[in-house]
Design a protein around this motif. Structure first.
Motif, PDB file in Angstrom:
ATOM      1  N   ARG A   2      -3.908  10.335   5.838  1.00 42.18           N
ATOM      2  CA  ARG A   2      -3.959  11.453   5.038  1.00 42.18           C
ATOM      3  C   ARG A   2      -4.603  12.795   5.647  1.00 42.18           C
ATOM      4  O   ARG A   2      -4.451  13.728   5.505  1.00 42.18           O
ATOM      5  N   LYS A   3      -5.322  12.554   6.649  1.00 38.34           N
ATOM      6  CA  LYS A   3      -6.142  13.450   7.622  1.00 38.34           C
ATOM      7  C   LYS A   3      -5.605  13.856   9.018  1.00 38.34           C
ATOM      8  O   LYS A   3      -5.595  15.013   9.488  1.00 38.34           O
ATOM      9  N   TYR A   4      -4.824  12.787   9.594  1.00 33.62           N
ATOM     10  CA  TYR A   4      -4.152  12.901  10.767  1.00 33.62           C
ATOM     11  C   TYR A   4      -2.546  12.832  10.904  1.00 33.62           C
ATOM     12  O   TYR A   4      -2.270  11.530  10.602  1.00 33.62           O
ATOM     13  N   ASP A   5      -1.936  13.727  11.115  1.00 37.67           N
ATOM     14  CA  ASP A   5      -0.437  13.672  11.179  1.00 37.67           C
ATOM     15  C   ASP A   5      -0.075  12.739  12.272  1.00 37.67           C
ATOM     16  O   ASP A   5       0.986  12.033  12.125  1.00 37.67           O
ATOM     17  N   ASN A   6      -0.767  12.551  13.422  1.00 35.61           N
ATOM     18  CA  ASN A   6      -0.281  11.915  14.468  1.00 35.61           C
ATOM     19  C   ASN A   6      -0.766  10.252  14.375  1.00 35.61           C
ATOM     20  O   ASN A   6      -0.797   9.491  15.395  1.00 35.61           O
ATOM     21  N   ALA A   7      -1.324   9.829  13.205  1.00 32.99           N
ATOM     22  CA  ALA A   7      -1.646   8.481  13.048  1.00 32.99           C
ATOM     23  C   ALA A   7      -0.762   7.639  13.431  1.00 32.99           C
ATOM     24  O   ALA A   7       0.570   7.854  13.191  1.00 32.99           O
TER      25      ALA A   7
ATOM     26  N   LYS B 189       0.900  -1.090  -0.164  1.00 32.31           N
ATOM     27  CA  LYS B 189       0.104  -0.164   0.130  1.00 32.31           C
ATOM     28  C   LYS B 189       0.764   1.207   0.066  1.00 32.31           C
ATOM     29  O   LYS B 189       2.101   1.150   0.383  1.00 32.31           O
ATOM     30  N   ASP B 190       0.182   2.343  -0.269  1.00 31.06           N
ATOM     31  CA  ASP B 190       0.891   3.646  -0.093  1.00 31.06           C
ATOM     32  C   ASP B 190       0.873   4.168   1.363  1.00 31.06           C
ATOM     33  O   ASP B 190       1.203   5.304   1.461  1.00 31.06           O
ATOM     34  N   VAL B 191       0.540   3.448   2.298  1.00 34.80           N
ATOM     35  CA  VAL B 191       0.334   3.802   3.765  1.00 34.80           C
ATOM     36  C   VAL B 191       1.278   2.774   4.338  1.00 34.80           C
ATOM     37  O   VAL B 191       1.512   1.762   3.881  1.00 34.80           O
ATOM     38  N   PRO B 192       2.071   3.032   5.527  1.00 35.77           N
ATOM     39  CA  PRO B 192       2.764   2.142   6.218  1.00 35.77           C
ATOM     40  C   PRO B 192       2.343   0.654   6.623  1.00 35.77           C
ATOM     41  O   PRO B 192       3.059  -0.047   6.825  1.00 35.77           O
ATOM     42  N   GLY B 193       1.118   0.686   6.816  1.00 40.49           N
ATOM     43  CA  GLY B 193       0.375  -0.505   7.211  1.00 40.49           C
ATOM     44  C   GLY B 193      -0.955  -0.116   7.627  1.00 40.49           C
ATOM     45  O   GLY B 193      -1.514   0.798   7.147  1.00 40.49           O
ATOM     46  N   VAL B 194      -1.701  -0.719   8.866  1.00 45.14           N
ATOM     47  CA  VAL B 194      -2.862  -0.420   9.401  1.00 45.14           C
ATOM     48  C   VAL B 194      -2.717   0.547  10.553  1.00 45.14           C
ATOM     49  O   VAL B 194      -1.831   0.370  11.270  1.00 45.14           O
ATOM     50  N   LEU B 195      -3.170   1.626  10.454  1.00 44.51           N
ATOM     51  CA  LEU B 195      -3.037   2.859  11.265  1.00 44.51           C
ATOM     52  C   LEU B 195      -4.381   2.975  12.105  1.00 44.51           C
ATOM     53  O   LEU B 195      -5.258   2.422  11.965  1.00 44.51           O
ATOM     54  N   ASN B 196      -4.152   3.625  13.355  1.00 38.22           N
ATOM     55  CA  ASN B 196      -5.205   3.984  14.096  1.00 38.22           C
ATOM     56  C   ASN B 196      -6.192   5.017  13.612  1.00 38.22           C
ATOM     57  O   ASN B 196      -7.240   5.456  14.221  1.00 38.22           O
TER      58      ASN B 196
END
Ligand code: ASP
Ligand code: MG
Length: 424
Positions: A239-244, A228-235
């Motif tokens: 794209r909307k929360y810098d602190n995810a 994916k274009d994200v590091p994994g499953v985040l909380n």
């Protein structure tokens, strides 16, 4: 035989650069025979949907739309190869011709059938290109038509899998390929399947994750990796929360819950077949393939229960009451559910009181106007729009305050692990 399944989505194959990166990733995981499941390139599925709409409703615009799709793929191919192999160009031309024929002879009475036969060409093109590229890079791969592997019923646009036939086909067609020493990969399409030899079906938008899980189930794979274009499953949505924050490992159950409430990292249907066979699912970044990402599996000893939240915008609250203010009883509910189901509209949340049944749905649901019309024939129906549905797993007061703030709470639902708000 131990096999693994990799899935590359549209974003991971959206350009020649991205396709080259697929080869880089495969070289980093050379150990096992790998089934590679690929989506249509970039946002091509949207472009194919436009061709489908044009073919049914606005045929004069078909040509320019088909040109756009051809140019997009040809650009990638010419960026990938100094000289485009003849056999590749020939196959691509066949798909283009197929697309033209299908777009020019739609079956207006069978819109969904026409959709599947046109939109599926996105995946057929992407896999043709990727397979040829991998071979040119010395990563020997065999291209397989997923319509010969994944067998479904005739529910166009959201077909149901025939697990038995699918398992047989996959085992018969895939395992022997890996028994020959050289071929290390099979490249096949996500999202598409077939009801029988000739009827192409699809598994629903974003269904390629599900395809990967189906193939893994059928082949008893050791693991599935979704790139994916994200590091994994985040909380939260990065794209909307810098602190995810990354969730390094979660249970199947937690993953199903998150997907159900609308976390968009993995398609909701993906988990179940994997859970049935305890096949671990890795969600990893195609930008940083060496990073560990998220592992979704059976036993997560100390499941991280940090708050995770999902925000769905563009929600409509529909309130349904009887016209004579009598109680809403089981008979009404059963009728209401049937109406929703027949229009294929998902209830994101529901709540009932003595004389009201309230449902939250996506405002942009395809058949919403038809559904509203049908409900109005029997009930008094009111609605409220432009709402946000906020779901928090493992909530605490602090996160509730942060996310609901000064917004008006139109509706609230709470269980031990999950709290949900509809906000105005
Ligand atoms: N190409 C299809 C879509 O965009 C399937 C997928 O990407 O998973 O919906
Ligand atoms: Mg896609």
């Amino acid at each position: 035989m131990s096999v693994q399944v990799f899935k590359f989505g549209g974003a991971s194959v959206k350009s020649a650069e991205a396709v080259k990166n697929v080869a880089v990733i495969l070289r980093q995981f050379p150990e096992k025979p790998t089934v590679i499941v690929v989506s249509a390139m970039g946002k091509m599925t949207n472009a194919f949907e436009q061709i489908w709409l044009a073919s049914l409703d606005n045929p004069t615009t078909i040509n320019e739309k088909i040109e756009e799709v051809k140019n997009y793929h040809q650009q990638i191919v010419s960026d990938l190869f100094d000289e485009i192999p003849n056999s590749l160009q020939r196959t691509l031309n066949e798909w283009y011709t197929d697309l033209e024929q299908k777009a020019r002879s739609p079956k207006p009475a069978q819109r969904d059938y026409t959709y599947d036969s046109i939109v599926s060409i996105g995946e057929l093109l992407s896999t043709t290109i990727i397979s040829a590229y991998l071979n040119s890079e010395g990563i020997l791969s065999e291209w397989k038509d997923a319509r010969a592997l994944i067998k479904t019923d005739y529910t166009y646009r959201s077909a149901h899998v025939d697990w038995k036939k699918t398992t047989n086909q996959c085992q018969e067609q895939i395992l022997p390929v890996f028994e020959s020493e050289e071929t290390k990969c099979i490249v096949t399409q996500g999202f598409i399947a077939a009801a029988d030899t000739w009827h192409t079906t699809t598994l629903g938008r974003e269904g390629s994750d599900y395809s990967a899980a189906i193939l893994a189930y059928a082949l008893d794979a050791d693991q599935v990796m979704i790139w994916k274009d994200v590091p994994g499953v985040l909380n939260a949505d990065p794209r909307k929360y810098d602190n995810a924050k990354l969730l390094p490992s979660i249970s199947y159950k937690e993953a199903i819950e998150l997907a159900y409430y609308g976390a968009s990292v993995i398609h909701p249907k993906t988990i179940q077949p994997l859970q049935n066979k305890s096949i671990p699912l890795w969600v990893k970044s195609f930008v940083y393939p060496k990073e560990s990402g998220t592992c979704i599996r059976t036993d997560v000893p100390q499941e991280q229960l940090i708050p995770s939240f999902i925000i769905k915008e563009g929600q409509r609250l529909i309130s349904i009451a009887t016209r004579d203010f009598s109680f809403i009883v089981e008979e009404h509910l059963s009728h209401i559910f049937q109406v929703f189901s027949s229009h294929g509209i998902t209830m994101n949340l529901m709540q009932n009181s003595a004389i009201n049944f309230s449902v939250v749905v996506n405002e942009d649901a395809r058949e919403l106007p038809l559904l509203m019309e049908e409900l109005q024939q029997t009930y008094a129906v009111r609605y409220n729009e432009q709402l946000d549905l906020v779901t928090i797993r493992h909530y605490n007061e602090e996160i509730v305050q942060e996310l609901t703030g000064k917004k008006k709470r139109v509706l609230e639902q709470r269980t031990r692990n999950t709290i949900r708000f509809l906000l105005k």
